[in-house]
Design a protein around this motif. Structure first.
Motif, PDB file in Angstrom:
ATOM      1  N   GLU A 513       0.845  -1.212   0.277  1.00 54.96           N
ATOM      2  CA  GLU A 513      -0.044   0.013  -0.060  1.00 54.96           C
ATOM      3  C   GLU A 513       0.708   1.190   0.104  1.00 54.96           C
ATOM      4  N   LEU A 514       1.885   1.148   0.781  1.00 57.73           N
ATOM      5  CA  LEU A 514       2.925   2.191   0.831  1.00 57.73           C
ATOM      6  C   LEU A 514       3.575   2.621  -0.782  1.00 57.73           C
ATOM      7  N   GLN A 515       4.080   1.291  -1.290  1.00 56.35           N
ATOM      8  CA  GLN A 515       4.435   1.497  -2.646  1.00 56.35           C
ATOM      9  C   GLN A 515       3.419   2.223  -3.472  1.00 56.35           C
ATOM     10  N   ALA A 516       2.142   1.868  -3.493  1.00 54.95           N
ATOM     11  CA  ALA A 516       1.227   2.180  -4.540  1.00 54.95           C
ATOM     12  C   ALA A 516       0.885   3.552  -4.194  1.00 54.95           C
ATOM     13  N   ALA A 517       1.055   4.171  -3.040  1.00 60.36           N
ATOM     14  CA  ALA A 517       0.642   5.425  -2.842  1.00 60.36           C
ATOM     15  C   ALA A 517       1.679   6.379  -3.149  1.00 60.36           C
ATOM     16  N   GLN A 518       3.016   5.735  -3.000  1.00 60.19           N
ATOM     17  CA  GLN A 518       4.121   6.753  -3.461  1.00 60.19           C
ATOM     18  C   GLN A 518       4.028   6.708  -4.983  1.00 60.19           C
ATOM     19  N   ALA A 519       3.914   5.772  -5.830  1.00 56.90           N
ATOM     20  CA  ALA A 519       3.589   5.966  -7.081  1.00 56.90           C
ATOM     21  C   ALA A 519       2.308   6.764  -7.775  1.00 56.90           C
ATOM     22  N   ALA A 520       1.221   6.880  -6.783  1.00 57.93           N
ATOM     23  CA  ALA A 520       0.110   7.616  -7.251  1.00 57.93           C
ATOM     24  C   ALA A 520       0.335   9.119  -6.680  1.00 57.93           C
ATOM     25  N   GLY A 521       1.018   9.415  -5.572  1.00 61.80           N
ATOM     26  CA  GLY A 521       1.440  10.593  -5.198  1.00 61.80           C
ATOM     27  C   GLY A 521       2.418  11.209  -6.181  1.00 61.80           C
ATOM     28  N   ASP A 522       3.335  10.482  -6.743  1.00 64.06           N
ATOM     29  CA  ASP A 522       4.213  10.883  -7.681  1.00 64.06           C
ATOM     30  C   ASP A 522       3.426  11.395  -9.188  1.00 64.06           C
ATOM     31  N   ARG A 523       2.587  10.538  -9.434  1.00 67.66           N
ATOM     32  CA  ARG A 523       2.049  10.679 -10.839  1.00 67.66           C
ATOM     33  C   ARG A 523       0.694  12.138 -10.614  1.00 67.66           C
ATOM     34  N   GLN A 524       0.527  12.131  -9.256  1.00 63.83           N
ATOM     35  CA  GLN A 524      -0.287  13.611  -9.082  1.00 63.83           C
ATOM     36  C   GLN A 524       0.827  14.759  -9.262  1.00 63.83           C
TER      37      GLN A 524
END
Length: 559
Positions: A513-524
């Motif tokens: 979940e942390l890894q997915a949130a980091q990817a989504a945060g960077d995309r944003q």
């Protein structure tokens, strides 16, 4: 090659730089003469915080310790000897650290042939594999300057729980940790609570300049490196840093500044194969995070080999680097480079690793003066972190793929072709004449290592600079440049399904979940800047990587 070898060598303490003078002389006015006339070399060694302008003065005042930290680091040697003796039965050294806390130790260990496991990821598969490897013989070096790095804290928690689950008492588990952090950081307090060994770092040195501080020396000393040699090599070079001539670090810095201000603001970093392994990855962070801000900067492009694509172009400066062999000696210093293997690097830098660290740090500080930016801050790094925290608190937004092809879900902006090859062609074809493509892989860099082959393939197809970074590692490196540098980048993000997740002990989320949130945060963060972002999600990682490489390898060259 003969053209480069015929140029004068600027040398000191075994470090040689060739080609820099030609780059400087090609500028409308000599950068080297300008900085020398302003006594920049002397003022830098004297730690003058005004060199980078009034807005940077406060930051520079507390970040110039790297200039002579190699002398103060000798005070660590008795403590390192004691640690090495005390922990002699723990022969598997794991370093949990991000960015400047892990990149230099990795170069040191690889170059000097000492085993060191680097854990700079939130990928649950990679973390699980590390936890399963020789746990009873493991000493974990947890390194974080701020003491609040989420990846490092999560890794520390996972190892602590693993030691307890293996039947160790808390006192026994504490002996398996060495904490490296700044004085007064939250991690220093945690270390005391854990009963862990603590080594305090030089607080006047920023992370990416910390190669010769406790961050670089503690894990490598535990891995068996004679770190005194690195300090000796830097010390030998230090005497040349105020000189107007026979100052190879100044020559390198002036060349970087002259090239960047003259339109060559991409730097291809190529190993010449003469004994230094991985310096480009360390220099990548140093260059990108130090210069990529205020809409300007120098983009580092780490190229796999001298023949790898991405070393040519009107806006590209190519620099080769190597070990103690001097330029012109058989086998060293001036490799044939370029897509066709018919060119030579613009600049060749050769010399011992300790001197390389100090020279590159000095050179980037000089380049910062030339560019008129604060070389020591990283104003955009926190943006993706803040986005990540919001997503962890509120949950990731629901996204539907634009289409699915084989083992790959494609998330693309409107108007992108509905096939994988077409989507990749869209990303490549829309690169501007000054643009670059960044591949960002939130995967396991051990088991998914083949994903790195995307960089040369895409560079071949695009005919433009292409970078590759493992997420979230690159967020502590080129991530600053992506947001703060020239807004000419296009981005390919690759994520993968997590088959077996791993909880972060004491936290309400898992590593997946942390890894997915980091990817989504960077995309944003990238989308907020209106940059093109194509996300490919691998529903089966092995099959997805193979499929992606096959499609990418068949892409025609951009006209």
């Amino acid at each position: 090659m003969s053209e480069l070898l015929g140029q004068p060598v600027e040398a000191a303490a075994g470090l040689t730089v060739r080609g820099a003078d030609v780059v400087d002389r090609a500028a409308p006015a000599s950068i080297r003469e300008a900085v020398t006339a302003d006594d920049v070399p002397g003022r830098l060694v004297a730690k003058d915080p005004t060199l980078w302008g009034p807005e940077a003065e406060a930051e520079a005042r507390i970040r110039l310790g790297w200039v002579d930290t190699h002398t103060r680091s000798r005070e660590l040697l008795p403590q390192l000897a004691e640690l090495t003796s005390e922990l002699g039965d723990l022969d598997h050294v794991v370093l949990c650290g991000m960015g400047g806390s892990s990149l230099a130790p990795e170069v040191i260990a690889r170059t000097l042939g000492r085993p060191l496991t680097i854990l700079d990821t939130t990928d649950p598969g990679q973390v699980r594999a590390a936890l399963a490897d020789r746990l009873e013989r493991t000493v974990v070096v947890v390194a974080s300057k701020s003491g609040s790095t989420v990846e490092t804290d999560s890794q520390r928690r996972a190892y602590w729980q693993a030691f307890l689950d293996a039947g160790m008492s808390e006192a026994e588990a504490g002996r398996h940790f060495v904490i490296v952090t700044d004085p007064g950081s939250p991690l220093a307090t945690t270390a005391a609570e854990m009963g862990a060994f603590t080594v305090l770092a030089d607080s006047n040195v920023g992370g990416r300049f910390s190669a010769l501080t406790a961050f670089g020396l503690v894990p490598t000393a535990l891995a068996g490196v004679e770190v005194t040699e690195l300090l000796d090599q830097a010390d030998a070079l230090a005497g040349s840093l105020t000189a107007e001539r026979e100052n190879p670090a100044l020559a390198l810095g002036a060349a970087l500044g002259a090239a960047a201000t003259g339109g060559r603001d991409k730097v291809a970093l190529v190993s010449d194969g003469t004994g230094i392994d991985g310096l480009g990855d360390w220099a990548e962070q140093l260059i990108a995070e130090s210069t990529g801000k205020s809409g300007i900067g120098i983009l580092p492009v780490v190229v796999e080999s001298p023949n790898g694509p991405g070393t040519s172009g009107e806006d590209v400066l190519t620099i080769s680097y190597g070990g103690a062999l001097t330029v012109g000696e058989p086998g060293g210093g001036a490799p044939t480079v370029g897509e066709a293997g018919g060119g030579t690097p613009d600049v060749a830098v050769n010399g011992p690793l300790g001197a390389q660290f100090l020279a590159w740090e000095y050179a980037i500080a000089i380049a910062g003066v030339v560019l008129g930016i604060d070389a020591f801050n990283q104003p955009n790094v926190t943006e993706s972190k803040e986005n990540t925290n919001k997503i962890l608190d509120s949950g990731a937004p629901t996204e539907q793929p634009s289409f699915t092809e084989g083992a790959i879900e494609v998330y693309a902006p409107a108007g992108v072709p509905n096939d994988l090859a077409g989507a990749l062609r869209w990303l490549v074809d829309n690169l501007g004449g000054d643009g670059y493509l960044a591949v960002m892989a939130y995967l396991d860099r051990i088991t998914d290592a083949d994903a790195a082959r995307l960089r040369p393939m895409l560079a071949e197809a695009a005919g433009r600079p292409v970078t590759f970074g493992w997420g979230p590692r690159f967020l502590h490196s080129t991530g600053q440049y992506h947001k703060g540098g020239p807004q000419v980048g296009s981005f390919l993000q690759v994520t993968g399904t997590v088959d077996v997740d791993l909880p972060v002990p004491g936290k309400p989320y898992s590593f997946g979940e942390l890894q997915a949130a980091q990817a989504a945060g960077d995309r944003q963060a990238l989308a907020d800047r209106k940059r093109p972002v194509l996300r490919l999600h691998l529903t089966d990682r092995s099959a997805g990587v193979a499929q992606l490489l096959e499609v990418t390898g068949a892409l025609p060259k951009r006209r």
